[in-house]
Design a protein around this motif. Structure first.
Motif, mmCIF file in Angstrom:
data_model
loop_
_atom_site.group_PDB
_atom_site.id
_atom_site.type_symbol
_atom_site.label_atom_id
_atom_site.label_comp_id
_atom_site.label_asym_id
_atom_site.label_seq_id
_atom_site.Cartn_x
_atom_site.Cartn_y
_atom_site.Cartn_z
ATOM 1 N N LYS A 1 15.985 44.718 46.791
ATOM 2 C CA LYS A 1 15.451 45.827 47.623
ATOM 3 C C LYS A 1 16.168 45.866 48.970
ATOM 4 N N GLY A 2 16.621 47.056 49.343
ATOM 5 C CA GLY A 2 17.273 47.204 50.654
ATOM 6 C C GLY A 2 18.730 46.777 50.682
ATOM 7 N N LEU A 3 19.233 46.297 49.553
ATOM 8 C CA LEU A 3 20.638 45.852 49.494
ATOM 9 C C LEU A 3 21.575 47.040 49.721
ATOM 10 N N LYS A 4 22.588 46.844 50.562
ATOM 11 C CA LYS A 4 23.547 47.936 50.823
ATOM 12 C C LYS A 4 24.858 47.644 50.097
ATOM 13 N N ILE A 5 25.173 48.521 49.147
ATOM 14 C CA ILE A 5 26.356 48.326 48.303
ATOM 15 C C ILE A 5 27.455 49.302 48.723
ATOM 16 N N ALA A 6 28.670 48.787 48.868
ATOM 17 C CA ALA A 6 29.829 49.652 49.142
ATOM 18 C C ALA A 6 30.668 49.753 47.879
ATOM 19 N N VAL A 7 31.133 50.968 47.564
ATOM 20 C CA VAL A 7 31.967 51.164 46.376
ATOM 21 C C VAL A 7 33.312 51.763 46.822
ATOM 22 N N PRO A 8 34.372 50.968 46.816
ATOM 23 C CA PRO A 8 35.664 51.474 47.311
ATOM 24 C C PRO A 8 36.236 52.537 46.381
ATOM 25 N N LYS A 9 36.632 53.665 46.954
ATOM 26 C CA LYS A 9 37.154 54.746 46.101
ATOM 27 C C LYS A 9 38.465 54.322 45.437
ATOM 28 N N GLU A 10 39.190 53.397 46.065
ATOM 29 C CA GLU A 10 40.462 52.928 45.484
ATOM 30 C C GLU A 10 40.241 52.168 44.178
ATOM 31 N N TYR A 11 39.018 51.637 43.966
ATOM 32 C CA TYR A 11 38.748 50.876 42.744
ATOM 33 C C TYR A 11 38.267 51.785 41.606
ATOM 34 N N ALA B 1 31.023 44.810 57.709
ATOM 35 C CA ALA B 1 30.235 44.982 58.939
ATOM 36 C C ALA B 1 29.005 45.853 58.661
ATOM 37 N N ASN B 2 29.082 46.692 57.623
ATOM 38 C CA ASN B 2 27.981 47.630 57.358
ATOM 39 C C ASN B 2 27.325 47.492 55.993
ATOM 40 N N TYR B 3 27.878 46.660 55.130
ATOM 41 C CA TYR B 3 27.334 46.553 53.773
ATOM 42 C C TYR B 3 27.178 45.081 53.376
ATOM 43 N N ASP B 4 26.288 44.827 52.406
ATOM 44 C CA ASP B 4 26.060 43.441 51.956
ATOM 45 C C ASP B 4 27.064 43.006 50.899
ATOM 46 N N VAL B 5 27.353 43.899 49.957
ATOM 47 C CA VAL B 5 28.306 43.560 48.889
ATOM 48 C C VAL B 5 29.184 44.771 48.585
ATOM 49 N N ILE B 6 30.315 44.484 47.949
ATOM 50 C CA ILE B 6 31.204 45.544 47.470
ATOM 51 C C ILE B 6 31.182 45.469 45.947
ATOM 52 N N MET B 7 31.118 46.633 45.292
ATOM 53 C CA MET B 7 31.119 46.631 43.820
ATOM 54 C C MET B 7 32.161 47.574 43.260
ATOM 55 N N GLY B 8 32.625 47.230 42.073
ATOM 56 C CA GLY B 8 33.565 48.084 41.357
ATOM 57 C C GLY B 8 33.872 47.438 40.023
ATOM 58 N N PRO B 9 34.798 48.014 39.282
ATOM 59 C CA PRO B 9 35.160 47.380 38.015
ATOM 60 C C PRO B 9 35.984 46.120 38.286
ATOM 61 N N THR B 10 35.866 45.107 37.413
ATOM 62 C CA THR B 10 36.726 43.930 37.566
ATOM 63 C C THR B 10 38.165 44.294 37.228
ATOM 64 N N THR B 11 38.320 45.140 36.201
ATOM 65 C CA THR B 11 39.666 45.538 35.766
ATOM 66 C C THR B 11 39.643 47.034 35.460
ATOM 67 N N PRO B 12 40.778 47.697 35.591
ATOM 68 C CA PRO B 12 40.797 49.139 35.323
ATOM 69 C C PRO B 12 40.608 49.494 33.848
ATOM 70 N N THR B 13 40.900 48.552 32.941
ATOM 71 C CA THR B 13 40.802 48.839 31.494
ATOM 72 C C THR B 13 40.224 47.616 30.787
ATOM 73 N N PRO B 14 39.747 47.796 29.526
ATOM 74 C CA PRO B 14 39.385 46.602 28.751
ATOM 75 C C PRO B 14 40.652 45.869 28.273
ATOM 76 N N ALA B 15 40.465 44.799 27.499
ATOM 77 C CA ALA B 15 41.575 43.933 27.074
ATOM 78 C C ALA B 15 42.682 44.702 26.355
ATOM 79 N N PHE B 16 43.932 44.329 26.646
ATOM 80 C CA PHE B 16 45.084 44.941 25.974
ATOM 81 C C PHE B 16 45.271 44.299 24.606
ATOM 82 N N LYS B 17 46.054 44.982 23.780
ATOM 83 C CA LYS B 17 46.429 44.422 22.475
ATOM 84 C C LYS B 17 47.442 43.309 22.670
ATOM 85 N N ILE B 18 47.409 42.331 21.803
ATOM 86 C CA ILE B 18 48.435 41.288 21.844
ATOM 87 C C ILE B 18 49.798 41.949 21.629
ATOM 88 N N GLY B 19 50.779 41.566 22.478
ATOM 89 C CA GLY B 19 52.120 42.143 22.343
ATOM 90 C C GLY B 19 52.372 43.286 23.293
#
Ligand code: GLN
Length: 448
Positions: free
Chosen positions: A231-241, A368-386
């Motif tokens: 409750k009250g947590l301030k989340i920042a979401v970077p547009k670059e992510y 300075a203004n938010y408690d945590v930053i959130m976004g995807p860990t990676t831009p895509t799921p796992a790649f194919k081998i090779g």
């Protein structure tokens, strides 16, 4: 528990190939000793885990995924993190596959074997701690340790649907962790759940007199703050992510996570980390420069394989290094030595350090203004081998959401947040202020 872990390894590891070395005999012996003298107060009594193969284990082969160290069968001591796990009575069942010297994002740069993603065997587990993430995802161990220089715990955790934490720079001792890029490297846990992760980090954290870069910072009981309250947590979401490069399915999973946090009483806003676009370039210059210095110790004299061909000292260095290192490692050392050499230093390395400061300031401004930053860990799921045979610039650019965190030195976790249509997992990344691991765990636990 140890027997069931070893049985599971026998059952699945010929398909997953997460382990380079399994230490069945010693693991069973240790388990028997603990059974005879049970200490119910030990924090990890009898819990089977496994260790990335760039963290030294006394008397147990430690290869760094490299042929150079294929004969390094008897390290003289345990890394501090391993020692701490053993004092808490965890049991090491083996050593895990990785990209050679932790350089890579797929574990395909291992000179031993290709590890397969347990969710989809023709996909990579991510890297460089691919063995560490796959072993936990496949149920072979209850926890593993990885190292994260530029995403190598969080990215494989995301690809394998498990929880991976890169602690604050300095939170965990690196004594006995083979150095890749010393201003970036951290050791951290990979587990199935956030609670398990908090329990492992609690054990391995803290100041170590053997590592002068470890911080004089109290270690809170991370696992005791998992109240579910955001409750009250301030989340920042970077547009670059959440740029065009991010897969729409990944974006949707992150948006759903944010909705869930809203329903729990948190708020979120879009912010900007304007220097993120330079992070991959800065990371590859700095990490390669540091690697070229750190890997100078592999010379055929002290550890590892010495070339048979050499007839004099210089040839011994030259041949041992040309035969022992794989292509990716050589490429990084060339790049690093080039960026550090006189004349180039000012243009590349120094410039990269200056931009690193700007990247750090981006994080300070948001925190300075938010408690945590959130976004995807990676831009895509796992790649194919090779698939890594693509342009290396494309592969490096995929690190854009993970490497800024190492450059800033802040902690971040990856928690599973959904699956693609193909059944491949995604990770939600939660980034905190320096030494705010407890907040990260509380926020991550609320999502589980
Ligand atoms: N993809 C990064 C690299 O190849 C991962 C490094 C790491 O965190 N060990 O350098």
């Amino acid at each position: 528990l140890v027997e069931s872990s070893l049985n599971r390894i026998k059952e699945v590891d010929d398909r997953v190939k997460a382990f380079i070395t399994v230490d069945e005999e010693n693991a069973l012996k240790k388990a028997e000793q603990l059974d005879q003298n049970p200490n119910k107060d030990a924090k990890l009594f009898g819990i089977p885990g496994a260790i990335k193969d760039n963290i030294v284990t006394k008397g147990l082969r430690t290869t760094c995924g490299s042929q150079f160290l294929s004969n390094f069968t008897d390290p003289l001591y345990d890394a501090t993190v391993v020692d701490k796990l053993h004092k808490a009575e965890a049991i090491t069942v083996g050593k895990l596959n990785m990209d050679e010297f932790a350089m890579g994002s797929t574990t395909e740069n291992s000179s031993y074997q290709i590890t397969h993603n347990p969710w989809h065997l023709d996909h990579v587990p991510g890297g460089s701690s691919g063995g560490s993430a796959a072993a936990v995802a496949a149920g072979e161990v209850l926890f593993s340790l990885g190292t994260d220089t530029g995403g190598s715990i969080r990215q494989p955790a995301a690809f394998c649907g498990v929880v991976g934490m890169k602690p604050t720079y300095g939170r965990v001792s690196r004594f006995g962790a083979v150095a890749f890029a010393s201003s970036l490297d951290q050791v951290g846990p990979i587990t199935r759940t956030v609670e398990d992760n908090a329990r492992i980090l609690e054990v391995i954290s803290g100041r170590d007199k053997m590592d002068m870069t470890s911080a004089h910072e109290d270690v809170p009981a991370f696992s005791e703050g998992l109240t579910g309250d955001v409750k009250g947590l301030k989340i920042a979401v970077p547009k670059e992510y959440l740029s065009e490069a991010v897969d729409p399915e990944v974006k949707e999973a992150v948006m759903n996570a944010l909705k869930l946090y809203e329903s729990l009483g948190a708020t979120w806003e879009e912010v900007s980390l304007p220097h993120s676009k330079y992070a991959a370039a800065v990371y590859y210059i700095i990490s390669s420069g540091e690697a070229s210095a750190n890997l100078a110790r592999f010379d055929g004299v002290r550890y590892g394989v010495r070339s048979e061909k050499a007839k004099n000292m210089l040839d011994m260095f030259r041949f041992s290094r040309s035969e022992g290192f794989g292509d990716e490692v050589k490429k990084r050392m060339f790049l690093g030595a080039y960026a550090l050499s006189s004349g180039n230093y000012e243009v590349y390395y120094k410039k990269a350090q200056q931009v690193r400061t700007l990247i750090k300031q981006d994080f300070d401004n948001v925190f300075a203004n938010y408690d945590v930053i959130m976004g995807p860990t990676t831009p895509t799921p796992a790649f194919k081998i090779g698939e890594k045979n693509f342009d290396p610039m494309v592969v490096y650019a995929r690190d854009v959401t993970t490497v800024p965190i190492n450059l800033a030195g802040v902690p971040a976790i990856s928690v599973p947040c959904g699956f693609s249509k193909e059944g491949l997992p995604f990770g939600l990344q939660i980034i905190g202020k320096h030494f705010a691991e407890q907040t990260i765990y509380r926020v991550a636990h609320a999502f589980e």
